[in-house]
Design a protein around this motif. Structure first.
Motif, PDB file in Angstrom:
ATOM      1  N   ALA A 262       0.825  -1.212   0.000  1.00  0.00           N
ATOM      2  CA  ALA A 262       0.000   0.000   0.000  1.00  0.00           C
ATOM      3  C   ALA A 262       0.857   1.259   0.000  1.00  0.00           C
ATOM      4  CB  ALA A 262      -0.925  -0.006   1.212  1.00  0.00           C
ATOM      5  N   ALA A 263       2.034   1.188   0.630  1.00  0.00           N
ATOM      6  CA  ALA A 263       2.921   2.355   0.673  1.00  0.00           C
ATOM      7  C   ALA A 263       3.622   2.578  -0.656  1.00  0.00           C
ATOM      8  CB  ALA A 263       3.953   2.173   1.782  1.00  0.00           C
ATOM      9  N   LEU A 264       4.012   1.480  -1.322  1.00  0.00           N
ATOM     10  CA  LEU A 264       4.790   1.617  -2.552  1.00  0.00           C
ATOM     11  C   LEU A 264       3.925   1.841  -3.778  1.00  0.00           C
ATOM     12  CD1 LEU A 264       7.533  -1.123  -2.057  1.00  0.00           C
ATOM     13  CD2 LEU A 264       7.656   1.309  -1.555  1.00  0.00           C
ATOM     14  N   GLY A 265       2.635   1.493  -3.694  1.00  0.00           N
ATOM     15  CA  GLY A 265       1.763   1.636  -4.858  1.00  0.00           C
ATOM     16  C   GLY A 265       1.764   3.033  -5.458  1.00  0.00           C
ATOM     17  N   PRO A 266       1.506   4.084  -4.668  1.00  0.00           N
ATOM     18  CA  PRO A 266       1.537   5.444  -5.233  1.00  0.00           C
ATOM     19  C   PRO A 266       2.898   5.838  -5.777  1.00  0.00           C
ATOM     20  CG  PRO A 266       0.420   5.420  -3.105  1.00  0.00           C
ATOM     21  CD  PRO A 266       1.072   4.082  -3.261  1.00  0.00           C
ATOM     22  N   LEU A 267       3.981   5.345  -5.147  1.00  0.00           N
ATOM     23  CA  LEU A 267       5.314   5.665  -5.650  1.00  0.00           C
ATOM     24  C   LEU A 267       5.528   5.048  -7.029  1.00  0.00           C
ATOM     25  CD1 LEU A 267       7.443   5.114  -2.412  1.00  0.00           C
ATOM     26  CD2 LEU A 267       6.484   7.241  -3.280  1.00  0.00           C
ATOM     27  N   PRO A 329       3.974   7.426   2.575  1.00  0.00           N
ATOM     28  CA  PRO A 329       4.647   6.152   2.314  1.00  0.00           C
ATOM     29  C   PRO A 329       5.748   5.845   3.322  1.00  0.00           C
ATOM     30  CG  PRO A 329       4.303   7.322   0.257  1.00  0.00           C
ATOM     31  CD  PRO A 329       3.904   8.265   1.359  1.00  0.00           C
ATOM     32  N   ALA A 330       6.532   6.859   3.721  1.00  0.00           N
ATOM     33  CA  ALA A 330       7.584   6.627   4.711  1.00  0.00           C
ATOM     34  C   ALA A 330       6.995   6.205   6.052  1.00  0.00           C
ATOM     35  CB  ALA A 330       8.431   7.893   4.879  1.00  0.00           C
ATOM     36  N   LEU A 331       5.896   6.852   6.460  1.00  0.00           N
ATOM     37  CA  LEU A 331       5.247   6.489   7.717  1.00  0.00           C
ATOM     38  C   LEU A 331       4.734   5.049   7.663  1.00  0.00           C
ATOM     39  CD1 LEU A 331       4.081   7.176  10.507  1.00  0.00           C
ATOM     40  CD2 LEU A 331       2.069   8.126   9.341  1.00  0.00           C
ATOM     41  N   THR A 353      -4.271   5.656  11.317  1.00  0.00           N
ATOM     42  CA  THR A 353      -3.907   6.292  10.051  1.00  0.00           C
ATOM     43  C   THR A 353      -4.887   5.931   8.943  1.00  0.00           C
ATOM     44  OG1 THR A 353      -1.567   6.252  10.679  1.00  0.00           O
ATOM     45  CG2 THR A 353      -2.068   6.538   8.347  1.00  0.00           C
ATOM     46  N   GLU A 354      -5.243   4.642   8.851  1.00  0.00           N
ATOM     47  CA  GLU A 354      -6.168   4.209   7.798  1.00  0.00           C
ATOM     48  C   GLU A 354      -7.564   4.788   8.023  1.00  0.00           C
ATOM     49  OE1 GLU A 354      -5.247   2.673   5.158  1.00  0.00           O
ATOM     50  OE2 GLU A 354      -3.187   2.356   5.819  1.00  0.00           O
ATOM     51  N   LEU A 355      -8.000   4.855   9.270  1.00  0.00           N
ATOM     52  CA  LEU A 355      -9.321   5.432   9.530  1.00  0.00           C
ATOM     53  C   LEU A 355      -9.343   6.929   9.243  1.00  0.00           C
ATOM     54  CD1 LEU A 355     -10.373   3.533  12.796  1.00  0.00           C
ATOM     55  CD2 LEU A 355     -11.158   3.139  10.456  1.00  0.00           C
ATOM     56  N   THR A 492      12.389   8.455  12.807  1.00  0.00           N
ATOM     57  CA  THR A 492      13.581   7.781  13.334  1.00  0.00           C
ATOM     58  C   THR A 492      13.318   7.225  14.722  1.00  0.00           C
ATOM     59  OG1 THR A 492      15.005   9.260  12.046  1.00  0.00           O
ATOM     60  CG2 THR A 492      16.024   8.057  13.861  1.00  0.00           C
ATOM     61  N   ALA A 493      12.662   8.011  15.575  1.00  0.00           N
ATOM     62  CA  ALA A 493      12.365   7.555  16.933  1.00  0.00           C
ATOM     63  C   ALA A 493      11.436   6.350  16.911  1.00  0.00           C
ATOM     64  CB  ALA A 493      11.734   8.694  17.736  1.00  0.00           C
ATOM     65  N   LEU A 494      10.423   6.372  16.060  1.00  0.00           N
ATOM     66  CA  LEU A 494       9.518   5.225  15.962  1.00  0.00           C
ATOM     67  C   LEU A 494      10.250   3.984  15.480  1.00  0.00           C
ATOM     68  CD1 LEU A 494       6.277   6.814  14.458  1.00  0.00           C
ATOM     69  CD2 LEU A 494       6.522   5.778  16.724  1.00  0.00           C
TER      70      LEU A 494
END
Length: 848
Positions: A262-267, A329-331, A353-355, A492-494
């Motif tokens: 799902a993150a890479l699709g738009p990229l 996408p990074a998140l 995030t999805e909601l 980075t912290a996450l």
């Protein structure tokens, strides 16, 4: 002469002779090989055994070169004759599903197709046979292209806008058949790789279909479905794609892969100028793209302020703030790592995030104020992604129950809260000082209203209320970096929090483990489980334990399970379940053939990583030619007045302890590298009352060398001893090490011990009875490379002087895909304090 120093040691009780070790069982073979299947090692060997793959590859490039299609794909006329689609089929060109195998759409397609063919083809020929491979490839191409074209035709007739927009396209390329072949091939792999390959076979063309939406993407997805269906029939229903039959850890991996898709699709869709997939309608809200000149002109036609906002958004893509375009996408990629670890925090953030994404789409729909069919269709299609992802997360929520430590939660919240406050204060406070650099002039209230624009991707700019536009250098600096710095810190912290293992040291567990080891024993290396840095897993009855340390996501054991003999065998599967529930990859390191066999019953792989050297003590006598070096060392020591003395390190005189530390520091400084840890002890490990220290001293009380010996327990008493720490003075007696080991052997023999172990030499082995695997050859190469630095092979050769029995030691692991992370974990375990300078020095010595 052997003298007992000031710390007397209770003699070990004499027992029966140590029985000969059981023969090492062969590693469990990978489930699913076919009768007569060839065993291939190395890429070159696999290619030589895959003539069909090489032939297809040569034909593909030869046909493309002969028709001038390599650079830009087939010409329009050739595409109309060889490509498959509704236009060509409607004109009666029935051969196009077959001829579409022979060309690709361009150079990039030729390269990607060749790589996929080289990846799938040799494995398919090996496991399916050449005839069946060719049949599946051609049949999958035929069925996949026809099914995909039929789906587009059906959607177009039903009035579906996306399928109608691609109904006039013509596709070409053999990747449709290759996806079908990969789907069938998956059923001949192990369950673990079957799930992963099947998921990739579905996800890759599905993402291309939903985001790019070209006819070729639909055909590839149809080819994947054909391959999965045909493979299921050929495998007589052995369907293993669903996570309901997967372990906790594997389910997390599969869910994380879905989120990655799902993150890479738009990229991926952004690489295509004419992407038309149903999920691409609002893809700019996922991945912001630069405004076109026409779009900027449209905004400028509305008002001067809108024109200034459009140019401000345009400027973002000329600064480092363009990274904000890929924020979502990074998140999602960071959250996917947390899901892979099974963390509840990552699950909650992902669901939220999805909601929020779904709520944003609903709000956009209500703001349009129109209920036309096309608009409704667009929004329904766009809503499918967040709703399906949320449904998947809710269905698998039981697999994401791991929690971060409370202290880590607090530090993470404080860091994120502090970062957002600092970024906001910098933008509003410094912006107020430079209010003249905004248009219109900035007020505190106006700057606060502009904060959402700093923390959101550029595509959201026109959804936000008016705010001051930066025109001066300081204002533009704030606009560029405030939101960017916050998100860099937050992500980075996450990521660090998600990858930090949640294990807790417990002194009570350490005492319990030592009592269990003393009462029932373990292997020759089991005493190292008492060292600092280990954590302990106990079985439900408390009869067996495993010592381990977690490095990144790898639970690396310290030798074999220990405890009651019957419970030790069950401990392998129990510890594997324990790690699976926590999202760790278990790895049993430096274990005996017995533990390796138990791991093999679980379908694990194994590699030999060391070789233990065991000397039987009953009947030991240094007579005969083969013991000449040992007798020489004993005689020279006597002539030079050197004697061996037993001590407990903590009770040794201060003068002796100072010399021991000095000798050890001298050894380290000569190497220029830190002492290795993990299974190799240092000075800290000497300070244990159960460890016996044998030192060689002369008449002036100068220490020439020392060895330390760890007990090997059985029924509450030591029955053997294992060599650990070994050092000698650089200008001391040359044969001091041989003298100390020989003296210890004679002393232990008199006490009634059954054996002594000279311990294992990492990355070294005496013989190569079976043909080494590719990974085993790599480990042998590493042993050769590290030889000038740490001398593991020389150490094994030195131990041969004592005529030992060689016992292989193995590493057992469940997943070959985890080998890179396991390798990093082992490196960190052995060299936990390697500095940057030492790393550079190590690389220089290796390269020289």
């Amino acid at each position: 002469m052997i003298r007992l120093g000031a710390a007397p040691v209770v003699p070990a009780q004499r027992t029966a002779a140590d029985p000969a070790p059981a023969a090492a069982p062969a590693a469990a073979p990978e489930p699913g090989p076919e009768p007569g299947r060839r065993v291939l090692t190395g890429p070159a060997a696999r290619l030589r055994a895959a003539p069909l793959t090489l032939t297809l590859l040569a034909v593909l490039w030869a046909v493309g070169g002969a028709t001038g299609s390599l650079a830009h794909g087939p010409s329009r006329g050739l595409l109309a004759q060889a490509g498959v689609g509704l236009p060509t089929l409607a004109e009666g060109r029935w051969w196009t599903p077959f001829t579409s195998l022979l060309w690709c759409s361009g150079l990039a397609s030729y390269v990607s197709t060749s790589l996929l063919l080289l990846l799938v083809g040799p494995a398919a020929e090996n496991r399916l046979g050449r005839r069946r491979t060719l049949l599946v490839l051609v049949g999958g191409q035929l069925a996949g292209t026809l099914l995909g074209t039929a789906l587009v035709a059906a959607g177009s007739r039903a009035g579906e806008h996306w399928t109608h927009s691609v109904a006039d396209q013509t596709a070409i390329g053999p990747i449709v058949g290759l996806f079908a072949l990969a789907g069938v091939l998956g059923y001949r792999l192990t369950v673990l790789w079957r799930r992963r390959l099947h998921l990739l076979v579905v996800l890759v063309p599905l993402v291309m279909t939903l985001y790019v939406g070209h006819l070729q993407s639909v055909q590839r997805f149809a080819g994947a479905l054909v391959g999965l269906g045909a493979g299921a029939l050929l495998a007589r229903g052995r369907w293993q794609l669903g996570p309901h039959r997967a372990s906790h850890n594997e389910t997390r991996v599969l869910v994380a892969l879905c989120l990655v898709a799902a993150a890479l699709g738009p990229l991926i869709a952004s690489l295509y100028d004419n992407a038309a997939g149903p999920f691409n309608t609002f893809s700019e809200l996922y991945f912001s793209q630069r405004l076109t000149p026409d779009e900027v002109a449209d905004f400028c036609a509305l008002s001067a302020h809108e024109c200034a906002r459009a140019h401000a958004v345009e400027r973002i893509f000329d600064t480092p703030a363009r990274l904000m375009a890929a924020l979502f996408p990074a998140l999602l990629l960071v959250l996917a790592e947390g899901l892979r670890r099974g963390l509840r925090l990552a699950w909650r953030i992902t669901v939220a995030t999805e909601l929020l994404w779904a709520a944003l789409l609903v709000w956009l729909f209500t703001e349009t104020g129109t209920g036309s069919g096309d608009v409704v269709q667009y929004f329904v299609e766009a809503l499918l992604l967040p709703l399906l992802t949320t449904g998947l997360l809710l269905t698998t929520r039981q697999r994401f129950g791991l929690r971060l430590p409370g202290a880590l939660h607090g530090r993470l919240a404080a860091l994120l809260g502090g970062a957002v406050l600092a970024a906001s204060a910098a933008y509003a406070g410094l912006g107020l000082l430079a209010s003249g650099q905004f248009e219109p002039g900035a007020t505190f209230r106006g700057l606060v209203s502009g904060l959402p624009a700093q923390f959101l991707p550029p595509a959201y700019n026109d959804l936000l209320p008016d705010y001051p536009i930066a025109v001066g250098p300081l204002a533009r600096l704030l606009e560029t970096y405030c939101g960017l710095v916050f998100w860099v810190v937050a992500l980075t912290a996450l990521l660090v929090a998600f990858r930090r293992p949640a294990v807790h040291a417990d002194a009570a567990d350490a005492a319990r483990a030592r009592a269990l080891l003393t009462a029932h024993g373990g292997g020759t290396l089991s005493f190292i489980t008492t060292w600092d840095g280990n954590h302990y897993w106990f079985d439900e009855e408390g009869r067996a334990a495993v010592a381990y340390r977690v490095l990144s996501t790898v639970a690396l054991t310290t030798g074999d399970p220990f405890g009651e003999p019957e419970a030790r065998r069950r401990a392998v599967a129990g510890f594997a379940r324990y790690c699976d529930a926590r999202g760790w990859t278990p790895c049993f390191y430096s274990v005996t053939p017995e533990t390796m066999a138990e791991a093999g019953q679980l379908g694990w792989r194994s590699l030999q990583v060391a070789e233990d050297t065991v000397v039987a003590l009953p009947g030991l006598a240094f007579t005969g030619r083969k013991w000449q070096d040992i007798r020489t060392a004993l005689n020279k020591a006597g002539k030079q007045g050197i004697t061996a003395e037993w001590w407990a390190y903590r009770d040794a005189p201060l003068a002796l302890r100072d010399q021991i530390r000095s000798i050890s520091e001298e050894w380290v400084s000569e190497k220029g590298l830190p002492e290795m840890g993990f299974t190799l002890g240092g000075l800290e490990e000497l300070d244990d009352p159960a460890v016996r220290l044998l030192i060689a001293v002369d008449g002036d009380r100068t220490v020439h060398g020392l060895t330390s010996w760890m007990p090997v327990y059985e029924n509450g008493a030591p029955v053997g001893w294992t060599l650990d720490f070994m050092r000698r003075r650089s200008d001391g007696f040359r044969g001091v090490t041989e003298f100390l080991i020989a003296s210890a052997a004679l002393g232990f023999k008199e006490e009634g011990a059954r054996f002594l172990s000279l311990s294992g030499a990492p990355l070294a082995r005496s013989g190569q009875d079976a043909a080494p695997t590719g990974m085993q050859r790599m480990l042998d190469w590493m042993g050769r490379v590290l030889e000038p630095v740490y001398g593991f092979r020389s150490l094994l050769a030195f131990k041969a002087k004592f005529q030992p029995e060689y016992r292989p030691m193995f590493m057992a692991y469940p997943d070959p895909a985890a080998l890179p992370s396991i390798t990093r974990a082992i490196g960190k375990a052995y060299l936990p304090h390697l500095t940057a300078a030492q790393g550079v020095r190590l690389m220089r010595r290796l390269s020289s």
